[in-house]
Design a protein around this motif. Structure first.
Motif, short mmCIF file in Angstrom:
data_model
loop_
_atom_site.label_atom_id
_atom_site.label_comp_id
_atom_site.label_asym_id
_atom_site.label_seq_id
_atom_site.Cartn_x
_atom_site.Cartn_y
_atom_site.Cartn_z
N CYS A 1 61.76 -43.19 -32.48
CA CYS A 1 61.24 -44.45 -31.95
C CYS A 1 61.42 -45.57 -32.95
O CYS A 1 61.84 -46.67 -32.61
CB CYS A 1 59.76 -44.32 -31.62
SG CYS A 1 59.48 -43.27 -30.20
N SER A 2 61.11 -45.27 -34.21
CA SER A 2 61.25 -46.30 -35.23
C SER A 2 62.71 -46.74 -35.34
O SER A 2 63.00 -47.91 -35.52
CB SER A 2 60.77 -45.76 -36.58
OG SER A 2 59.43 -45.37 -36.47
N GLY B 1 58.65 -56.02 -37.80
CA GLY B 1 58.79 -56.29 -36.38
C GLY B 1 59.75 -57.44 -36.08
O GLY B 1 59.89 -57.84 -34.93
N VAL C 1 63.52 -49.11 -32.52
CA VAL C 1 63.02 -50.47 -32.78
C VAL C 1 63.92 -51.18 -33.78
O VAL C 1 64.29 -52.34 -33.59
CB VAL C 1 61.56 -50.43 -33.28
CG1 VAL C 1 61.10 -51.82 -33.70
CG2 VAL C 1 60.64 -49.87 -32.22
N LEU D 1 57.96 -47.81 -39.65
CA LEU D 1 59.41 -47.85 -39.65
C LEU D 1 59.96 -47.42 -40.99
O LEU D 1 61.05 -46.89 -41.09
CB LEU D 1 59.87 -49.27 -39.36
CG LEU D 1 59.41 -49.83 -38.03
CD1 LEU D 1 59.90 -51.25 -37.88
CD2 LEU D 1 59.96 -48.98 -36.90
N GLN E 1 53.49 -55.18 -40.68
CA GLN E 1 53.84 -55.08 -39.26
C GLN E 1 54.78 -56.23 -38.86
O GLN E 1 55.72 -56.03 -38.09
CB GLN E 1 52.58 -55.13 -38.38
CG GLN E 1 51.76 -53.86 -38.43
CD GLN E 1 52.51 -52.69 -37.81
OE1 GLN E 1 53.14 -52.83 -36.77
NE2 GLN E 1 52.46 -51.53 -38.45
N THR F 1 53.25 -41.98 -32.62
CA THR F 1 54.42 -42.81 -32.36
C THR F 1 54.42 -44.08 -33.18
O THR F 1 55.46 -44.65 -33.47
CB THR F 1 54.50 -43.15 -30.88
OG1 THR F 1 54.40 -41.94 -30.16
CG2 THR F 1 55.80 -43.81 -30.54
N THR F 2 53.24 -44.51 -33.60
CA THR F 2 53.16 -45.76 -34.35
C THR F 2 53.54 -45.59 -35.81
O THR F 2 53.44 -46.52 -36.58
CB THR F 2 51.75 -46.35 -34.26
OG1 THR F 2 50.82 -45.30 -34.50
CG2 THR F 2 51.49 -46.97 -32.91
N ARG G 1 57.71 -50.63 -28.76
CA ARG G 1 56.92 -49.53 -29.31
C ARG G 1 55.91 -49.01 -28.30
O ARG G 1 55.71 -47.79 -28.20
CB ARG G 1 56.19 -49.98 -30.58
CG ARG G 1 56.97 -49.58 -31.81
CD ARG G 1 56.14 -49.81 -33.04
NE ARG G 1 56.80 -50.80 -33.88
CZ ARG G 1 56.31 -51.20 -35.05
NH1 ARG G 1 55.16 -50.72 -35.48
NH2 ARG G 1 56.97 -52.07 -35.76
N ALA H 1 55.90 -45.28 -26.78
CA ALA H 1 54.71 -44.43 -26.89
C ALA H 1 54.38 -43.83 -25.53
O ALA H 1 54.06 -42.65 -25.42
CB ALA H 1 53.53 -45.24 -27.42
#
Lengths: 234, 243, 219
Positions: A152-153, C63, A156, A229, C59, A225-226, A206, A210
């Motif tokens: 997932c990371s 992001g 992103v 990164l 974050q 999932t969080t 994200r 999730a």
């Protein structure tokens, strides 16, 4: 500072920006689907077949992971026509993103496969599963569940890196920003707005990932999932 | 003035009250053994004494320090109170000698030469003089635990706390650690120890405390308490341990 | 303009541009390392407000695209009245980028040190600063090393993005040569090969350190 911010000046370019967002989303979605499928295939080939296949997969993974995405895009977009393959900027972006993400996915899923214990495979055999069933239920799915947060990371990161495709004139969000900037001359405002849009896209992606993880693998994965990164970068 | 005074201490983790009004008085040179089932609150009580856990109400005083929340005051308290844990907790990146000398050097600001002399002395007390330059992972569990004891002793504490220090050890390694504790006790160190070693508690502790459901259920001179347990809970506990 | 071919002098130009890539990487890792270290400490602070602020910073940096950090520092600083040479804009944005990721890597490393190490050092009357300095950070450093080296690879690669604002590092040099030679395939393969020569050993080193960390002793 005597500068006055004029975010209003950007409002008239909403259409361009929305078009950019749309292409960013499409490119990201398509490369995530194709890149992770390729990753599953390559990681499986690597674990099932002999030395030659393994070396080839490893070479691919290492070459992609140790060269910049921007240069990969240059080779696809500017280099391929030289050998007779002309592609549009959008196609080049899609190819570049898929190739890049596939390499990272392969590496991540490979680690997941290697973490599946032999005893589980034996348990699968003892239960009378066919090799294909074992492969699917005992190896691949648990492997992916295990490394899903890392995947997932990477997804992103790929979405964010799609902004680099503006360098080969793909008309995604960063290119829209450059266009609006050239028209409005409100550089800072444009890039603040677009940066915030990327941030929102990253958070949304994200959240979606999730949810997908939750429906695919249940609660044990969704909670992790969080994961940052930074861990995949490492 | 007792060396350790615990007065009506209450402690909760969230909604669970683990200490329900515990009072205790330990005089200089006393050796108190805390026994009881897991979850009875004995380890928590020990950790409250050096401020690792913060109490909700009541009062604790150790060696003239009131145990509060102020970090500075807590540090003063901790120079006088040593604690040894079940899992040794040596600093893995430092040699045995460095482990022992670190706190005296940086907290008490003693000279390097003095710290070294002290380290050699306390290491001798636990019978590991030859391990000065070894790293923790080169030692057995029992040896690591003895180094942990030496590390605490190097601060010249007035009170020592031992939190199940032999629970992670094999029987023969347990013996070498218990011997060190016994020597300490005989030399007059004020000690509180949470332990599962009933024989040791009976032999070495001046007083044994049986904790049950967050309270002091029974308390008395060790010989008496083990010889004639009054409450059915303690009788049951001693019986189940014999098995 | 006379058409040139990609030869020795062009390759020499790429090599000299590679020096700028490496310089930029060093700037990003030292500047980003310094800021990232402070953010990592803030992220593990005992004060909640400080922790939340640090987490928010991380974050946000993680992001948004590196390219946007680059544009925002480039245009933002020129708005504030600074005439920015591309090296400065590139250095600042790479520093910001690296700080967000290094902070997170190091936070993880600090928190990977066993909780009992905090308790043991606290019980020996150390101040929080002493706990960090003498007990926690030396252990965290060892844990952090493989990931940090791995991240250095990401930084080397991402410095290529600064070519977009015209900073002449390796990727930009490749474009310039391509504009003169029109041999994109050959030129960009050479560029990629040079990146690979720098990144691959770092990747392998990271892997080696990782293996050694896990094969290593109790800590």
């Amino acid at each position: 500072m005597s500068y006055t911010f004029q975010f209003g000046a950007i409002a008239q370019y909403t259409d361009e920006i929305v078009a950019g967002i749309w292409l960013t989303i499409m490119l990201s979605a398509a490369s995530i689907v194709m890149g992770s499928l390729l990753g599953i295939i390559l990681a499986s080939l690597r674990s099932m077949h002999g030395r030659a296949v393994r070396l080839m997969v490893d070479a691919y993974v290492e070459i992609i992971r140790n060269t910049p995405f921007l240069v990969q895009l240059f080779i696809v977009y500017f280099g391929l026509p030289g050998v007779g393959l002309r592609v549009s900027a959008t196609t080049a972006a899609l190819i570049g993103m898929t190739i890049n993400l596939a390499a990272y996915s392969t590496e991540i899923i490979r680690a997941g496969i290697e973490a599946v214990h032999k005893s589980q495979i034996e348990a699968g055999e003892a239960l009378g599963f066919t090799s294909l069933q074992i492969y699917r239920h005992v190896i691949i799915m648990p492997a992916i569940a295990k490394v899903y947060p890392a995947l997932c990371s990477q997804f992103v990161l790929m979405m964010l890196a799609s902004s680099i495709c503006s360098a080969i004139s793909t008309k995604e969000l960063a290119a829209s920003a450059a266009f609006v900037e050239s028209q409005s001359f409100r550089s800072f405002e444009v890039y603040i707005v677009v940066t915030l849009i990327y941030l929102a896209l990253a958070l949304a992606l994200r959240a979606i990932l999730a949810l997908v993880g939750w429906s695919l693998f249940g609660r044990r994965v969704a909670r992790t999932t969080t994961t940052s990164l930074a861990e995949v970068q490492a | 003035m007792p060396e350790v005074l615990i007065d009506n201490v209450h402690k909760s983790f969230g909604a669970v009250e683990v200490l329900k009004g515990v009072s205790l008085s330990v005089n200089r040179g006393d050796v108190f053994a805390l026994i009881g089932r897991s979850g009875s609150g004995k380890s928590t009580l020990l950790r409250c004494i050096n401020g690792l856990e913060k109490i909700n109400s009541g009062r604790i005083e150790v060696a003239g320090h009131a145990v509060g929340r102020d970090p500075k005051e807590l540090r003063k308290l901790r120079t006088d109170v040593g604690i040894v844990f079940q899992s040794y907790n040596l600093f893995p990146h430092l040699t045995v000698g460095e482990n022992i000398m670190l706190a005296p050097r940086i907290v008490k600001l003693v000279s390097k030469a003095e710290a070294k002399t002290t380290a050699e002395e306390v290491l001798g007390m636990v019978g590991l003089s030859e391990k000065f330059d070894a790293y923790p992972d080169q030692l057995s569990g029992g040896q690591q635990q003895r180094v942990a004891i030496a590390r605490s002793l190097a601060m010249r504490p007035k009170v020592m706390l031992f939190d199940e220090v032999t629970s992670a050890l094999d029987p023969e390694l347990t013996e070498e650690v218990l011997n060190v504790l016994e020597t300490l006790a005989r030399n007059g160190m004020t000690m509180l120890l949470v332990t599962h070693e009933m024989g040791f508690a009976r032999r070495v502790a001046t007083t044994t405390i049986f904790m049950h459901h967050g309270k002091i259920w029974e308390e008395g001179p060790s010989v008496e308490l083990f010889g004639r347990p009054k409450t059915p809970e303690l009788q049951q506990f001693i019986k189940s341990d014999v098995k | 303009m006379t058409l040139r071919t990609f030869g020795f002098s062009e390759f020499g130009f790429l090599l000299s541009a590679l020096q700028w890539t490496i310089l930029l990487t060093v700037i990003a890792l030292s500047g980003g390392g310094f800021i990232g270290f402070i953010i990592a400490l803030a992220r593990t602070s005992t004060r909640k407000a400080v922790r939340v602020a640090a987490a928010t910073y991380i974050q946000i940096i993680q992001g948004i695209p590196v390219l946007m950090i680059l544009f925002l520092s480039y245009y933002g600083l020129s708005l504030a009245g600074f005439q920015m040479p591309p090296l400065v804009a590139a250095g600042i944005s790479m520093t910001i980028y690296a700080s967000g990721y290094l902070a997170e890597i190091w936070r993880g490393s600090i928190q990977a040190v066993a909780k009992q190490q905090w308790e043991a050092s606290e019980s020996l009357a150390m101040t929080r600063a002493q706990q960090y300095r003498y007990v926690i950070l030396p252990q965290a450093l060892r844990i952090a090393l493989p990931s940090t080296v791995g991240f250095a690879v990401q930084v080397v690669k991402n410095t290529s993005i600064t070519s977009i604002i015209g900073f002449v590092e390796l990727a930009r040099a490749g474009q310039l040569i391509n504009n003169a030679t029109f041999q994109p395939f050959r030129v960009f393969l050479a560029v990629a090969a040079l990146y690979f020569v720098v990144c691959y050993p770092l990747s392998q080193l990271s892997r080696l350190l990782e293996r050694r960390l896990h094969a290593g002793s109790a800590y």
